[in-house]
Write a protein that holds these residues in place. Structure first.
Motif, short mmCIF file in Angstrom:
data_model
loop_
_atom_site.label_atom_id
_atom_site.label_comp_id
_atom_site.label_asym_id
_atom_site.label_seq_id
_atom_site.Cartn_x
_atom_site.Cartn_y
_atom_site.Cartn_z
N TRP A 122 0.87 -1.17 0.00
CA TRP A 122 0.00 0.00 0.00
C TRP A 122 0.90 1.22 0.00
CZ3 TRP A 122 -5.09 -0.48 -0.78
CH2 TRP A 122 -5.69 -1.71 -0.50
N VAL A 123 0.65 2.17 -0.88
CA VAL A 123 1.45 3.38 -0.98
C VAL A 123 0.53 4.61 -0.95
CG1 VAL A 123 3.33 2.26 -2.25
CG2 VAL A 123 1.47 3.34 -3.52
N ASP A 124 1.09 5.71 -0.48
CA ASP A 124 0.29 6.94 -0.43
C ASP A 124 0.75 7.93 -1.49
OD1 ASP A 124 2.53 8.36 0.55
OD2 ASP A 124 1.93 8.04 2.64
N ALA A 125 0.10 9.07 -1.51
CA ALA A 125 0.36 10.07 -2.55
C ALA A 125 1.77 10.62 -2.50
CB ALA A 125 -0.64 11.21 -2.44
N GLU A 126 2.41 10.56 -1.35
CA GLU A 126 3.74 11.14 -1.19
C GLU A 126 4.86 10.22 -1.65
OE1 GLU A 126 3.87 14.34 -0.37
OE2 GLU A 126 1.69 14.19 -0.28
N GLN A 127 4.58 8.94 -1.83
CA GLN A 127 5.62 7.98 -2.17
C GLN A 127 5.89 7.96 -3.67
OE1 GLN A 127 3.52 4.90 0.31
NE2 GLN A 127 5.64 4.22 0.59
N GLN A 128 7.08 7.51 -4.02
CA GLN A 128 7.42 7.28 -5.42
C GLN A 128 6.87 5.91 -5.81
OE1 GLN A 128 9.06 9.44 -7.53
NE2 GLN A 128 8.72 10.85 -5.84
N TYR A 129 6.42 5.77 -7.04
CA TYR A 129 5.81 4.54 -7.50
C TYR A 129 6.73 3.85 -8.50
CZ TYR A 129 2.02 7.36 -5.77
OH TYR A 129 1.25 8.17 -5.00
N PRO A 130 7.11 2.61 -8.25
CA PRO A 130 7.98 1.89 -9.18
C PRO A 130 7.16 1.27 -10.33
CG PRO A 130 7.54 0.51 -7.29
CD PRO A 130 6.85 1.82 -7.04
N VAL A 131 6.40 2.12 -11.01
CA VAL A 131 5.52 1.64 -12.09
C VAL A 131 5.83 2.42 -13.37
CG1 VAL A 131 3.65 0.94 -10.52
CG2 VAL A 131 3.66 3.26 -11.46
N SER A 132 5.21 2.03 -14.46
CA SER A 132 5.43 2.70 -15.75
C SER A 132 4.95 4.15 -15.70
CB SER A 132 4.68 1.95 -16.86
OG SER A 132 3.27 2.16 -16.73
N ASP A 133 5.43 4.95 -16.63
CA ASP A 133 5.02 6.35 -16.70
C ASP A 133 3.52 6.48 -16.94
OD1 ASP A 133 7.59 7.22 -16.20
OD2 ASP A 133 8.06 7.59 -18.32
N ASP A 134 2.94 5.59 -17.77
CA ASP A 134 1.50 5.64 -18.02
C ASP A 134 0.73 5.43 -16.72
OD1 ASP A 134 1.44 6.08 -20.86
OD2 ASP A 134 2.05 4.00 -21.13
N LEU A 135 1.15 4.46 -15.90
CA LEU A 135 0.47 4.22 -14.63
C LEU A 135 0.71 5.35 -13.65
CD1 LEU A 135 0.91 0.38 -14.06
CD2 LEU A 135 -1.08 1.63 -14.95
N LYS A 136 1.90 5.94 -13.68
CA LYS A 136 2.16 7.10 -12.80
C LYS A 136 1.17 8.23 -13.09
CE LYS A 136 7.04 6.30 -11.96
NZ LYS A 136 8.41 6.71 -12.24
N ARG A 137 0.89 8.47 -14.36
CA ARG A 137 -0.07 9.52 -14.72
C ARG A 137 -1.47 9.20 -14.19
NH1 ARG A 137 3.39 9.86 -19.09
NH2 ARG A 137 2.36 8.30 -20.36
N GLN A 138 -1.86 7.93 -14.28
CA GLN A 138 -3.19 7.56 -13.80
C GLN A 138 -3.25 7.62 -12.27
OE1 GLN A 138 -3.95 3.89 -16.00
NE2 GLN A 138 -5.16 5.09 -17.43
N ILE A 139 -2.18 7.24 -11.60
CA ILE A 139 -2.14 7.34 -10.14
C ILE A 139 -2.20 8.81 -9.73
CG2 ILE A 139 -0.65 6.98 -8.13
CD1 ILE A 139 0.23 4.31 -9.52
N ALA A 140 -1.46 9.68 -10.43
CA ALA A 140 -1.51 11.10 -10.14
C ALA A 140 -2.91 11.65 -10.33
CB ALA A 140 -0.50 11.85 -11.03
N ALA A 141 -3.62 11.20 -11.37
CA ALA A 141 -4.99 11.63 -11.59
C ALA A 141 -5.89 11.17 -10.45
CB ALA A 141 -5.50 11.09 -12.93
N HIS A 142 -5.63 9.99 -9.93
CA HIS A 142 -6.43 9.49 -8.80
C HIS A 142 -6.25 10.39 -7.58
CE1 HIS A 142 -8.11 6.83 -5.78
NE2 HIS A 142 -7.00 7.00 -5.09
#
Length: 144
Positions: A122-142
């Motif tokens: 489980w990760v929060d908004a402040e953490q870095q995500y070890p995922v693809s750039d496409d998923l990073k954009r969707q997580i940021a949108a969330h």
């Protein structure tokens, strides 16, 4: 909640030549989201991702979303809270795939049962995500 018409999404995918629809879920529990790690030895083994998978023949996007989250995590979606958009990619087989991703809230987030992954976090908004750039954009949108 303003969700897109899934029939229209499917029509647009077909018009765009998408060969396989994929669904993904940003599973949110108390402001943290769920990431899953792919099994070693598999395609992209060790990569972190969202619960996601192929839409099966005869399924619509939301039916597939509920099924994939349940299959990969054992969680039941209680509520779909938003649509985060889509991105296209070329699959290992050369096919044109499109992943549609939604924000969801699980009924009970304490009983995760992994079937296709070897770890979760489980990760929060402040953490870095070890995922693809496409998923990073969707997580940021969330979290946006």
């Amino acid at each position: 909640m303003n969700l897109p018409d899934i029939t229209e999404l499917a029509r647009q995918d077909a018009a765009d030549g998408v060969q396989q629809q994929i669904v993904g879920a940003v599973v949110d529990h108390k402001g943290e989201i769920l990431l899953l790690r792919r099994l070693p030895g598999e395609f992209r083994g060790g990569a972190w991702e969202l619960p996601s998978g192929k839409v099966e023949p005869g399924e619509d996007l939301l039916t597939a979303l509920h099924r994939e989250v349940a299959e990969e995590t054992g969680l039941v979606i209680d509520e779909i809270t938003g649509y985060l958009g889509a991105f296209d990619y070329t699959a290992r087989n050369g096919g044109h795939y499109r992943q549609h991703t939604w924000s969801v809230v699980p009924r009970d987030a304490d009983n995760i049962e992994l079937s296709e992954h070897d770890a979760y976090r489980w990760v929060d908004a402040e953490q870095q995500y070890p995922v693809s750039d496409d998923l990073k954009r969707q997580i940021a949108a969330h979290f946006g």
